[in-house]
Design a protein around this motif. Structure first.
Motif, PDB file in Angstrom:
ATOM      1  N   PHE A 206       0.855  -1.261   0.074  1.00  0.00           N
ATOM      2  CA  PHE A 206       0.275  -0.094   0.019  1.00  0.00           C
ATOM      3  C   PHE A 206       0.758   1.330  -0.194  1.00  0.00           C
ATOM      4  O   PHE A 206       1.878   1.296   0.354  1.00  0.00           O
ATOM      5  N   GLU A 207       0.178   2.538  -0.237  1.00  0.00           N
ATOM      6  CA  GLU A 207       0.860   3.840  -0.147  1.00  0.00           C
ATOM      7  C   GLU A 207       0.890   3.797   0.891  1.00  0.00           C
ATOM      8  O   GLU A 207       0.190   3.425   2.020  1.00  0.00           O
ATOM      9  N   ILE A 208       2.081   4.680   1.690  1.00  0.00           N
ATOM     10  CA  ILE A 208       2.222   5.151   2.884  1.00  0.00           C
ATOM     11  C   ILE A 208       0.969   5.961   3.542  1.00  0.00           C
ATOM     12  O   ILE A 208       0.590   6.875   2.971  1.00  0.00           O
ATOM     13  N   GLY A 209       0.242   5.601   4.569  1.00  0.00           N
ATOM     14  CA  GLY A 209      -1.048   6.120   4.991  1.00  0.00           C
ATOM     15  C   GLY A 209      -2.011   5.924   4.492  1.00  0.00           C
ATOM     16  O   GLY A 209      -3.204   6.291   4.929  1.00  0.00           O
ATOM     17  N   ALA A 210      -2.135   4.862   3.705  1.00  0.00           N
ATOM     18  CA  ALA A 210      -3.466   4.198   2.966  1.00  0.00           C
ATOM     19  C   ALA A 210      -4.251   3.695   4.083  1.00  0.00           C
ATOM     20  O   ALA A 210      -3.722   3.209   4.971  1.00  0.00           O
TER      21      ALA A 210
END
Length: 323
Positions: A206-210
């Motif tokens: 995942f994207e960081i913060g997703a």
């Protein structure tokens, strides 16, 4: 002997203090052994040393390097445990010894043709592992193993989130967590690093913060300020975040309301014990998991390896060889 050493500090341009060349031969105190180097791997610890972090000026010149595999004078192939400490000081765990140190902090490190270490700091190298593979394990991989096996509270089938895919500890944790039977999720800002993490065994990236599909049982945290809030928000009630680094900064908002209301566990972890290194070596020998090696350099071309590490464009380990 030929060695790679820190001879001065420069916080802005650490490689200015890197010196390659002849240094005095290794002295072997009583109770110690000489390891003839076959391979050693770089860590960010080596760059920090060149910046003057964790290394005093009065100890210069200091041979760098925490990780190594090589051969004793009797021909035995060994892996070097880089933590020099007394396991009897605090409950059998040398990492808790107040006087514990790493090679290249108080004693000369592993980036040399030979290195001296306490006799208890060598472990037989499994035949299944090459010297280059074995040399990747005593710092980043051991740190990841301790976080997962000793500190996280995870059981097989549990879900772990690993922040910052691509870093040395995060890459090791991804591979180890899969071998231990966990569901593995990772984050990264970089699409290529997310794809690479999936190739190495991550179930999803995942994207960081997703926003994640579910809350996780544990988080492996080495990034710090940039991911801390996401790490806490991603945990199930009673979950654990294990911290072994803070590359983006050490002082994020604590979010104490979340910590106490959800009864979260915040656990620190540093390196690992000799016994944990021995257990991890056996795990790799049994499962076929191997460390990811980004590139290999001759010991005498160590500056090129340091330049690569300093650039940040690395996935896995950079290895120095002395054959």
């Amino acid at each position: 002997m030929f060695a790679v050493a820190a001879t001065s500090f420069d916080s802005d341009n650490p490689l200015n203090g890197l010196t390659l060349g002849e240094m005095p031969d290794t002295q072997v105190p009583e109770g110690w052994v000489r390891v003839n180097l076959r391979a050693a791997s770089l860590n960010h610890h080596d760059l920090w040393s060149l910046k003057g972090v964790g290394l005093r000026e009065d100890r210069l010149p200091m041979i760098l390097g925490c990780d190594a595999a090589g051969v004793l004078d009797d021909g035995s192939a060994v892996v070097v445990h880089g933590v020099v400490g007394d396991p009897n000081a605090v409950g059998g765990d040398e990492t808790l010894d107040p006087k514990r140190t790493l090679l290249s902090e108080l004693y000369p490190g592993t980036f040399a043709e030979t290195v001296a270490v306490p006799a208890r700091n060598v472990i037989a190298k499994p035949e299944e592992l090459s010297f280059e593979q074995a040399a990747c394990l005593p710092t980043a991989w051991l740190t990841a193993y301790r976080m997962l096996a000793t500190k996280s509270g995870l059981t097989p089938g549990g879900t772990v989130l690993i922040q910052g895919a691509g870093g040395g500890v995060a890459t090791a944790a991804t591979q180890l967590a899969k071998a231990m039977g966990y569901r593995v999720w990772v984050t990264s800002r970089d699409e290529a690093k997310r794809a690479r993490a999936v190739e190495l065994g991550a179930d999803e990236a995942f994207e960081i913060g997703a926003r994640l599909p579910d809350r996780v049982d544990a988080v492996i945290e080495t990034v710090g300020e940039a991911t801390w809030s996401h790490s806490l928000k991603s945990l199930r009630p009673g979950g654990t975040v294990v911290v072994s680094g803070a590359t983006s900064g050490p002082n994020p908002p604590a979010d104490l309301n979340r910590v106490f209301f959800l009864q979260l566990n915040v656990v620190g972890s540093t390196m690992g014990t000799r016994d944990e290194l021995e257990a991890m070596l056996a795990l790799l020998a049994d499962t076929g998991v191997r460390p990811t090696i980004d590139a290999t350099y001759d010991l005498r071309d160590a500056r090129s390896a340091f330049e690569r590490l300093n650039s940040g464009d690395v996935v896995g380990k950079l290895v120095l060889t002395n054959n």
